[in-house]
Design a protein around this motif. Sequence first.
Motif, short mmCIF file in Angstrom:
data_model
loop_
_atom_site.label_atom_id
_atom_site.label_comp_id
_atom_site.label_asym_id
_atom_site.label_seq_id
_atom_site.Cartn_x
_atom_site.Cartn_y
_atom_site.Cartn_z
N UNK A 158 66.67 -68.10 78.99
CA UNK A 158 66.31 -66.80 78.45
C UNK A 158 64.92 -66.39 78.91
N UNK A 159 63.97 -67.32 78.91
CA UNK A 159 62.61 -67.04 79.35
C UNK A 159 62.51 -67.07 80.87
N UNK A 160 63.32 -67.90 81.51
CA UNK A 160 63.20 -68.07 82.95
C UNK A 160 64.00 -67.08 83.77
N UNK A 426 54.14 -74.02 82.10
CA UNK A 426 53.39 -73.40 81.01
C UNK A 426 54.27 -72.94 79.86
N UNK A 427 55.26 -72.08 80.15
CA UNK A 427 56.10 -71.52 79.09
C UNK A 427 57.16 -72.50 78.62
N UNK A 428 57.31 -73.63 79.29
CA UNK A 428 58.25 -74.65 78.84
C UNK A 428 57.73 -75.43 77.64
N UNK A 429 56.42 -75.36 77.39
CA UNK A 429 55.80 -76.26 76.42
C UNK A 429 56.42 -76.20 75.02
N UNK A 430 56.67 -75.03 74.43
CA UNK A 430 57.30 -75.03 73.09
C UNK A 430 58.66 -75.72 73.09
#
Length: 476
Positions: A158-160, A426-430
């Motif tokens: 969804x983010x990627x 970076x955005x994978x962290x959560x």
Amino acid sequence: MAPAAPSGEKQGLFARIALGFTGWAEKWFPDSFIFAAVALVIVAAAAMANGAGPMAVSKQFGVGFWSIIPFTMQMAFVAITGYVVASSPPAARLIEKLAAVPTTGRGAVGFVALISILASMLNWGLSLVFGSLLVKALAGRKELRMDYRAAAAAAYLGLGATWALGLSSSAAQLHANPTSLPPALFKMVGVIPFTETIFLWQSIAMFVILLFISVAIAWASAPVGSKAVTAQDMKIDVDLKTAALPPRERPGEWLEYSPLLTVIIIALSLGWMIDEFTSKSWITAISGLNTYNLVFLMLGFVLHWRPRAFLNAVAKAVPTTTGVLIQFPIYGSITAIMVSAKGFGGLSLSDQIAHFFVAISTHDTFPVVMGLYSAILGLFIPSGGGKWLLEAPYVMQAAIELKVHLGWTVNVYNAAEALPNLINPFWMLPLLGILSLKARDIVGYTFLQLVLHMPVVLFMLWFFALTLEYRPPFFP
């Protein structure tokens, strides 16, 4: 870290390349704040090389630093509200029901990809957290023998792949809200409503195509049988039970545990929402970032029901906003320096870069050139809204000169900016924190998505641009 692959499993070429890249990135990539700070230094130096005086550059640094504080807080709330909604008890019950749907491990991976991408249309934070919790719920069904790494990668899609084409798109929200735009950028492009960005039929078509491709790749690339590495193989606890609220210990905590304030606040917000959505079209209403955030915040409040539970969820969500809070003011300074620090011939750095884009592009090739540039830059500046503030001044100026549809220019950025997210940790962290994984565990799968998405996305950016006519900036 994942255990050694089961006997007979051999990593594909793309996975080997991706794992090597991620190992290098984890060792050598500094924190994303360093990239923002380095970008500031480079832009300041470039502005002075362009003829702007040191004091002029310093002045614009200070002017720009606080210029996007409203937008900074708005984007922080996008992350917070998504987390709060996704971690609520009703969401947990929905996840439990959804986890009962798949019948095979490979089907479960494809299903996670579908749910994650659909959730990203509402809120990227919701997509990350909800998708992660769904993976854990599915991993608890041992009979599926679902590859935990492939499912985690699917939850990240969804983010990627699509988040920037949805309601929480930083760039689209920024241009739809004139009070959020840096003044210099507003003077250049005016207001671009959602009807000219994410609600274009071309944008919707691009989302549907990316949805189909992403789910198909996730399903096809998921290991099965003895080659699947499950959460149990990795000795990862996937128990989704959450700790109940501790009993209150003193009379002063009564209101924290009572739903009384929740009912009153929700009643007040419902009255406001009725007025907001009946006095204007729903597209206009929801495109207001303050409206969007308040709706999600109130939804999180009612789903957690008791103020103490709601506040506990918010406390867990706040750490996800660190990068936004500390980096966005720097991007505001960068934007001000690029646009307002005039140099030789009265031209700013933004003017010079825009002229370069115009020189190497035509009306038809601009979307592809810009898409490639944004995707590459996104590897080093992993921030949808912050990076757009850096790019927007010269990109939009070039689009105006080349007569490219301004709303589609925003969508070009949206689709291209999501691509590097597939391999940037970076955005994978959560997600990685919730699933107890490392970036190297999932990037082999997301890198495959990147390789196959790139040509498709660039083609769509070019093709759909041909169907749109230029419209001059609109100033309300």
